[in-house]
Design an enzyme around this catalytic site. Sequence first.
Site, short mmCIF file in Angstrom:
data_model
loop_
_atom_site.label_atom_id
_atom_site.label_comp_id
_atom_site.label_asym_id
_atom_site.label_seq_id
_atom_site.Cartn_x
_atom_site.Cartn_y
_atom_site.Cartn_z
N SER A 183 -9.63 -0.75 7.56
CA SER A 183 -8.87 -0.65 6.00
C SER A 183 -8.51 -1.63 5.45
O SER A 183 -7.61 -2.08 4.25
CB SER A 183 -8.15 0.28 6.07
OG SER A 183 -8.48 1.55 5.82
N SER A 198 -9.00 1.29 3.08
CA SER A 198 -9.07 2.62 2.64
C SER A 198 -7.34 1.29 1.66
O SER A 198 -6.38 2.50 1.01
CB SER A 198 -7.43 3.42 3.44
OG SER A 198 -6.96 2.59 4.69
N LYS A 200 1.17 -1.32 -0.24
CA LYS A 200 0.30 -0.35 0.08
C LYS A 200 0.76 1.18 0.09
O LYS A 200 1.85 1.49 0.73
CB LYS A 200 -0.56 0.09 1.21
CG LYS A 200 -1.95 0.56 1.21
CD LYS A 200 -2.67 0.69 2.66
CE LYS A 200 -3.64 2.01 2.79
NZ LYS A 200 -4.67 1.67 3.96
#
Length: 429
Positions: A158, A134, A60
């Site tokens: 997330s 997210s 990420k």
Amino acid sequence: MSERSPVAAVRAAYAALRAYNDPALFLSVHDEEASVHRAGEIEAAGPAGKPLYGLLFAVKDNIDAAGLPTTAACPAFSYQPKASSFVVARLEAAGAIVLGKTNLDQFATGLVGVRSPYGVPRNALNAKLIPGGSSSGSAVAVGAGIVDFSLGTDTAGSGRIPAGMNGIVGLKPTLGLLSGTGMVPACRTLDTISIFARSVEFAAKVAAVAAGYDEADAYSRPLAPFELKAKPAKLRVGVPPAGQRKFFGDAHAEAAYAADLERLKSHGADLVELDFEPLHAVARLLYEGPWVAERYAATKPLIEEHPEAFFPTTLKIIGGAKGLTAVAAFEAMYKLADLKRKTAPIFESVDCLAVPTLPRLYTLADLEAEPILYNSNLGTYTNFVNLLDLAAISVPVGMRGDGHPSSLTLIGKAQSDGALAGIATAIAA
């Protein structure tokens, strides 16, 4: 995990990335030939001492990986890290290879996966659905079969919501089990790096490598190593009573949760209905209380000097914290302490909780119409976890009536990670 050589695995990953053909999925990718060269070095050295030998992973883009920029999905924030984060470095030392950096809700603010100036990663199961956030790109990269595993982060869900949206496993470790060194903070007191994989066993294997005490991280804790444990023959599993179950009109989600609980019972679980209102009260603190001020603190120079650099919804959420006071922060801390005391007996009375990962599946069209309320709805069963220092794992268990996978999230006390993974292994679809 692949039985192919590291070089063949790298070639296959880049081919799969091209075939998926989604420019919003990765924000940066290592040069293919450079990755092949790295794989060749790993192959020449052999698998000894390399538990993740030749496996491909995505990171990420709020976690540092050497050789690639870190943007947190904000071009104006972008920087070139000097080294990989603590966790990425451990995984690389174990023989894993970084493919690239994945898209996310800007500054990890959201559970939807649509709040990025780089576009919206295409859901791995249904292009009409949001990818979840997210950690949107990290979950899609695993769900689409491009990489073997990926790293996300989790502050409010997330590392779990995107797993449920893409039909994969999402492991949210105990706070402090995985170091946050080299991770861009959202709410630093609540953040943790999380792991996505296509099986619980694989997620557990990655977690065992990634976990470790880091003196440089003030929030790292000297916890016991991660160890996958066997499921006990009998379990007491806490669930919300029927009157407190929230699905926001998604009849398929409601029916799937009932079926998933029956699956749990078939594996020796006694279901115990518990009052979830104290947990929901904790959840409301996360965005209705002053913890959003941590997000402001994490982005303070940029948001004060260049607010135009922010995605509009992200700016609205983080910018709203500017007026919060220290008085409000202390009042919320007192309230959280009280709620921790009230909720503690819940986790003493059961082995774990089992809740829907997703109360409802939302489409891209849904989020265009209502970007904030539906995001909040997604956090119904996730937002309280980090505030209460709990461990959690989302696992696909069955199928909904509309053909999409359904997921349960198992939640337990801090350091119950291995026990939760063992239960998840037994009930996984």
